[in-house]
Motif scaffolding. Structure first.
Motif, PDB file in Angstrom:
ATOM      1  N   MET A 255       1.104  -1.435  -0.163  1.00 26.43           N
ATOM      2  CA  MET A 255       0.219  -0.133  -0.288  1.00 26.43           C
ATOM      3  C   MET A 255       0.889   1.657   0.012  1.00 26.43           C
ATOM      4  N   ASP A 256       0.978   1.992  -1.036  1.00 25.09           N
ATOM      5  CA  ASP A 256       1.131   3.234  -0.904  1.00 25.09           C
ATOM      6  C   ASP A 256       0.834   4.667   0.109  1.00 25.09           C
ATOM      7  N   LYS A 257       2.177   5.470   1.105  1.00 23.08           N
ATOM      8  CA  LYS A 257       1.503   6.327   1.433  1.00 23.08           C
ATOM      9  C   LYS A 257       1.667   7.277   0.839  1.00 23.08           C
ATOM     10  N   VAL A 258       0.401   8.206   1.349  1.00 23.23           N
ATOM     11  CA  VAL A 258      -0.106   8.917   0.190  1.00 23.23           C
ATOM     12  C   VAL A 258       0.014  10.600   1.178  1.00 23.23           C
ATOM     13  N   PRO A 259       0.801  11.371   1.082  1.00 21.57           N
ATOM     14  CA  PRO A 259       2.304  13.063   1.120  1.00 21.57           C
ATOM     15  C   PRO A 259       0.615  14.138   1.917  1.00 21.57           C
ATOM     16  N   MET A 260       0.933  14.161   2.936  1.00 24.86           N
ATOM     17  CA  MET A 260      -0.545  14.990   3.528  1.00 24.86           C
ATOM     18  C   MET A 260      -0.034  15.946   4.533  1.00 24.86           C
ATOM     19  N   THR A 261      -0.141  17.032   4.773  1.00 19.86           N
ATOM     20  CA  THR A 261       0.622  18.159   5.334  1.00 19.86           C
ATOM     21  C   THR A 261       0.009  17.730   6.836  1.00 19.86           C
TER      22      THR A 261
ATOM     23  N   VAL B  80      -3.391   5.639   5.665  1.00 16.29           N
ATOM     24  CA  VAL B  80      -2.627   5.293   4.161  1.00 16.29           C
ATOM     25  C   VAL B  80      -1.792   7.253   4.161  1.00 16.29           C
ATOM     26  N   ALA B  81      -2.081   8.065   5.103  1.00  6.14           N
ATOM     27  CA  ALA B  81      -1.171   8.998   4.900  1.00  6.14           C
ATOM     28  C   ALA B  81       0.134   9.139   5.823  1.00  6.14           C
ATOM     29  N   GLN B  82       0.868  10.068   4.679  1.00 10.19           N
ATOM     30  CA  GLN B  82       2.253  10.126   5.386  1.00 10.19           C
ATOM     31  C   GLN B  82       2.696  11.827   5.353  1.00 10.19           C
ATOM     32  N   VAL B  83       2.052  11.688   6.887  1.00  9.24           N
ATOM     33  CA  VAL B  83       2.549  12.804   7.364  1.00  9.24           C
ATOM     34  C   VAL B  83       3.442  14.090   7.133  1.00  9.24           C
ATOM     35  N   ILE B  84       3.458  15.114   6.452  1.00  8.38           N
ATOM     36  CA  ILE B  84       4.901  15.983   6.422  1.00  8.38           C
ATOM     37  C   ILE B  84       5.047  16.505   7.122  1.00  8.38           C
ATOM     38  N   ASP B  85       5.966  17.554   7.810  1.00 11.02           N
ATOM     39  CA  ASP B  85       6.130  18.856   8.727  1.00 11.02           C
ATOM     40  C   ASP B  85       7.204  19.494   7.699  1.00 11.02           C
TER      41      ASP B  85
END
Length: 157
Positions: free
Chosen positions: A1-7, A70-75
């Motif tokens: 499962m691919d991670k989806v970038p999110m703020t 699936v979110a990859q939270v990017i700070d």
């Protein structure tokens, strides 16, 4: 499962929406119970409306829970500030032909809102900007044709 970038802000908004929906569950259950007491369920519009609302609410809850899973939270505030355009950066562009200035923040697909100047990382403009540095001139092919921009500033807020 691919991670989806999110703020970080996008994750926060999704969690707030999830909390609201979860708090609505008891209200909907009560509406169903009250509608059941009115009698014949086949012709009971209140019952059918409440059941439909319950189905919509549960579908929205599942959708948000999936997005968060699936979110990859990017700070972006914790990233090194090197003047390059990355996911989550706020960029100010100057249209080379019109001298018009526009500011965009590059966000995940679910957060994108062009009216709020939030563009998807998968949009043509964002894809053309990723990796570029302040001061560079960029040619981006958009659905409306090729646009020429000067990358005025990159902020990580």
């Amino acid at each position: 499962m691919d991670k989806v970038p999110m703020t970080v802000r996008g994750e926060q908004l999704l969690r707030e929406e999830l909390d609201k929906l979860i708090k609505r569950r008891p209200e909907i259950s009560n509406a169903i119970a009250e509608a059941r007491e009115l009698g014949d369920l086949k012709e009971n519009a209140e019952y059918h409306a409440a059941r439909e609302e319950q189905g919509i609410c549960e579908a929205q809850i599942r959708d948000i829970e999936y997005k968060l899973s699936v979110a990859q939270v990017i700070d972006v505030t914790k990233m090194p500030n090197n003047g390059k355009v990355i996911f989550g950066a706020t960029v100010t562009l100057i249209d080379v032909n019109t001298d018009e200035e526009v500011t965009y923040r590059i966000v995940g697909d679910d957060e994108a809102d062009i009216k709020a100047n939030l563009i998807s990382v998968n949009s043509p403009i964002a894809r053309g900007l990723i990796g570029k540095e302040e001061g560079e001139e960029v040619s981006i092919t958009t659905p409306g044709g090729v646009k020429e921009f000067e990358l005025d500033s990159v902020d990580y807020v």
